[in-house]
Design a protein around this motif. Structure first.
Motif, PDB file in Angstrom:
ATOM      1  N   SER A  17       0.854  -1.185   0.000  1.00 41.34           N
ATOM      2  CA  SER A  17       0.000   0.000   0.000  1.00 41.34           C
ATOM      3  C   SER A  17       0.888   1.232   0.000  1.00 41.34           C
ATOM      4  O   SER A  17       2.114   1.122   0.096  1.00 41.34           O
ATOM      5  CB  SER A  17      -0.877   0.017   1.256  1.00 41.34           C
ATOM      6  OG  SER A  17      -0.057   0.115   2.419  1.00 41.34           O
ATOM      7  N   GLY A  18       0.259   2.405  -0.057  1.00 47.27           N
ATOM      8  CA  GLY A  18       1.017   3.632   0.071  1.00 47.27           C
ATOM      9  C   GLY A  18       1.429   3.875   1.505  1.00 47.27           C
ATOM     10  O   GLY A  18       1.075   3.113   2.419  1.00 47.27           O
ATOM     11  N   ALA A  19       2.176   4.938   1.731  1.00 52.62           N
ATOM     12  CA  ALA A  19       2.635   5.273   3.078  1.00 52.62           C
ATOM     13  C   ALA A  19       1.472   5.778   3.930  1.00 52.62           C
ATOM     14  O   ALA A  19       0.536   6.387   3.424  1.00 52.62           O
ATOM     15  CB  ALA A  19       3.731   6.332   2.996  1.00 52.62           C
ATOM     16  N   GLY A  20       1.547   5.488   5.226  1.00 52.70           N
ATOM     17  CA  GLY A  20       0.599   6.060   6.170  1.00 52.70           C
ATOM     18  C   GLY A  20      -0.537   5.166   6.599  1.00 52.70           C
ATOM     19  O   GLY A  20      -1.208   5.445   7.593  1.00 52.70           O
ATOM     20  N   GLY A  21      -0.777   4.067   5.894  1.00 53.21           N
ATOM     21  CA  GLY A  21      -1.865   3.167   6.255  1.00 53.21           C
ATOM     22  C   GLY A  21      -1.435   2.121   7.273  1.00 53.21           C
ATOM     23  O   GLY A  21      -0.304   2.112   7.757  1.00 53.21           O
ATOM     24  N   GLY A  22      -2.370   1.228   7.595  1.00 52.39           N
ATOM     25  CA  GLY A  22      -2.102   0.217   8.611  1.00 52.39           C
ATOM     26  C   GLY A  22      -0.984  -0.739   8.250  1.00 52.39           C
ATOM     27  O   GLY A  22      -0.174  -1.113   9.107  1.00 52.39           O
ATOM     28  N   TRP A  23      -0.913  -1.166   6.982  1.00 53.17           N
ATOM     29  CA  TRP A  23       0.160  -2.077   6.572  1.00 53.17           C
ATOM     30  C   TRP A  23       1.517  -1.395   6.676  1.00 53.17           C
ATOM     31  O   TRP A  23       2.486  -1.991   7.130  1.00 53.17           O
ATOM     32  CB  TRP A  23      -0.072  -2.546   5.136  1.00 53.17           C
ATOM     33  CG  TRP A  23      -1.223  -3.488   4.975  1.00 53.17           C
ATOM     34  CD1 TRP A  23      -1.839  -4.208   5.960  1.00 53.17           C
ATOM     35  CD2 TRP A  23      -1.892  -3.828   3.753  1.00 53.17           C
ATOM     36  NE1 TRP A  23      -2.850  -4.960   5.419  1.00 53.17           N
ATOM     37  CE2 TRP A  23      -2.909  -4.765   4.079  1.00 53.17           C
ATOM     38  CE3 TRP A  23      -1.728  -3.438   2.429  1.00 53.17           C
ATOM     39  CZ2 TRP A  23      -3.756  -5.310   3.124  1.00 53.17           C
ATOM     40  CZ3 TRP A  23      -2.577  -3.982   1.458  1.00 53.17           C
ATOM     41  CH2 TRP A  23      -3.574  -4.907   1.807  1.00 53.17           C
ATOM     42  N   ASP A  24       1.568  -0.158   6.245  1.00 48.71           N
ATOM     43  CA  ASP A  24       2.816   0.597   6.290  1.00 48.71           C
ATOM     44  C   ASP A  24       3.290   0.772   7.732  1.00 48.71           C
ATOM     45  O   ASP A  24       4.463   0.541   8.048  1.00 48.71           O
ATOM     46  CB  ASP A  24       2.611   1.964   5.636  1.00 48.71           C
ATOM     47  CG  ASP A  24       3.879   2.804   5.622  1.00 48.71           C
ATOM     48  OD1 ASP A  24       4.861   2.390   4.979  1.00 48.71           O
ATOM     49  OD2 ASP A  24       3.885   3.881   6.251  1.00 48.71           O
ATOM     50  N   LEU A  25       2.383   1.156   8.623  1.00 45.45           N
ATOM     51  CA  LEU A  25       2.744   1.350  10.028  1.00 45.45           C
ATOM     52  C   LEU A  25       3.206   0.042  10.663  1.00 45.45           C
ATOM     53  O   LEU A  25       4.174   0.010  11.433  1.00 45.45           O
ATOM     54  CB  LEU A  25       1.553   1.912  10.807  1.00 45.45           C
ATOM     55  CG  LEU A  25       1.126   3.344  10.451  1.00 45.45           C
ATOM     56  CD1 LEU A  25      -0.187   3.690  11.164  1.00 45.45           C
ATOM     57  CD2 LEU A  25       2.206   4.342  10.826  1.00 45.45           C
TER      58      LEU A  25
END
Length: 342
Positions: free
Chosen positions: A51-59
């Protein structure tokens, strides 16, 4: 006739030969054993957030790599790579076909890896069965969110508006139609008696972009994971109308009522886990099982989970696989009810 001295000499020589042969055999076995082990890992590890930066997967990916590196549980370099597209489906197609034996690339995922494989529209032929599930790390819940200055103060006020005119409000999320954020967005409306296929939904690549759309006035409501909007809530930029948990969650969301409290039985748990490639070596799998178990038991990880507003929910590889099998049946039933199954 041989003398006793000669017999003794022959016996000693034979014993010596057997001893040398045994040593040689042991050395060969030892060498073979060393050759079987690659000393994994020998290079940098990439953890992908699809995903893009900032979402749950990224975090999750960034927290995972930060604590593993900071505690020296993993000494090889760990990097996070964002690969957005199709709610994770674009990455899964590449991973399943081109990275199926790449022990040095892991990825974070959640219910979309199950949903995308089962839904009718935008169906992905690849799912968790094309991976090696390594561990469940946390659980989170869905959140129904509006801007801080929105005229909608509670969940029912939104649902009443949608019931009058399903197309009046624009719902948005960080995943494709039929995927997790879409299900979170429309589940309360469905439970409230609204035809979910009539609700206007716009998808973005990642929760961060969905929040940007909300704050920019391009969406009226978003459905997303609660943890990814925590900082916006603390900053006073958004209002969370409902959480899809059975009971209220603590921390920054302690004042937010559940959908169930508001008379709408819409519950949705968002687990997050770590996956490896389908053809991951036994050595690599064993390494990650051990490393992840150390991680989840570390005080640093427990503090990180609390800081992010998640709930620690650890399942090892075997239990995670069983859980996913059960989750697949549950998602199938939900998609059938929404008319979105393949």
């Amino acid at each position: 006739m041989l003398s006793i001295r000669k017999i003794s000499t022959f016996m000693f020589a034979g014993a010596l030969a057997l001893s040398l042969a045994a040593c040689s055999s042991n050395e060969t076995a030892s060498t073979d054993k060393k050759e079987e082990s690659t000393g994994y890992p020998t290079k940098a590890i990439t953890v992908v957030a699809p995903s893009g930066a900032g979402g749950g997967w990224d975090l999750t990916a960034r927290s995972f790599t930060k604590i593993l590196s900071g505690t020296k549980i993993v000494e090889q370099p760990l990097t996070v790579e964002n690969k957005p597209g199709g709610g994770g489906a674009v990455f899964m197609a590449e991973y399943a076909t081109q990275q199926a034996a790449n022990n040095d690339m892991l990825f974070v995922n959640s219910p979309p890896i199950v949903i995308n494989n089962l839904k009718k529209e935008g169906n992905s032929p690849y799912g968790y069965k094309n991976t090696t599930p390594l561990a469940q790390l946390t659980k989170d819940f869905g959140a129904i969110v509006v801007k801080a200055d929105s005229p909608y103060k509670d969940l029912k006020s939104v649902l009443e508006e949608v019931k009058k005119d399903p197309s009046k409000l624009t719902f948005a999320g960080g995943s494709a139609p039929g995927s997790m954020d879409h299900l979170i967005s429309i589940l309360p409306a469905y439970k409230y008696g609204v035809d979910p296929t009539k609700v206007k939904y716009v998808s973005y690549d990642g929760g961060g972009e969905a929040v940007t759309a909300l704050l920019g006035g391009n969406a009226d409501v978003i459905g997303t994971d609660a943890s990814s909007v925590k900082e916006f809530l603390k900053a006073g930029k958004i209002r969370v109308l409902a959480i899809t948990s059975e009971e209220r969650v603590g921390g920054d969301f302690k004042e937010v009522p559940t959908a169930k409290e508001q008379g709408v039985d819409a519950q949705f748990t968002i687990w997050r886990g770590i996956f490896g490639p389908e053809k991951m070596s036994k050595e690599a799998k064993a390494y990650w099982e051990t490393s992840i178990e150390k991680l989840v038991n570390s005080p640093e990880w427990k503090k990180e989970v609390e800081t992010q507003g998640w709930e620690l929910e650890y399942k090892d590889s075997a239990d995670f696989k069983k859980f996913l099998d059960g989750q697949e049946s549950q998602v199938q039933q939900l998609l059938e009810a929404l008319g979105m199954q393949k």
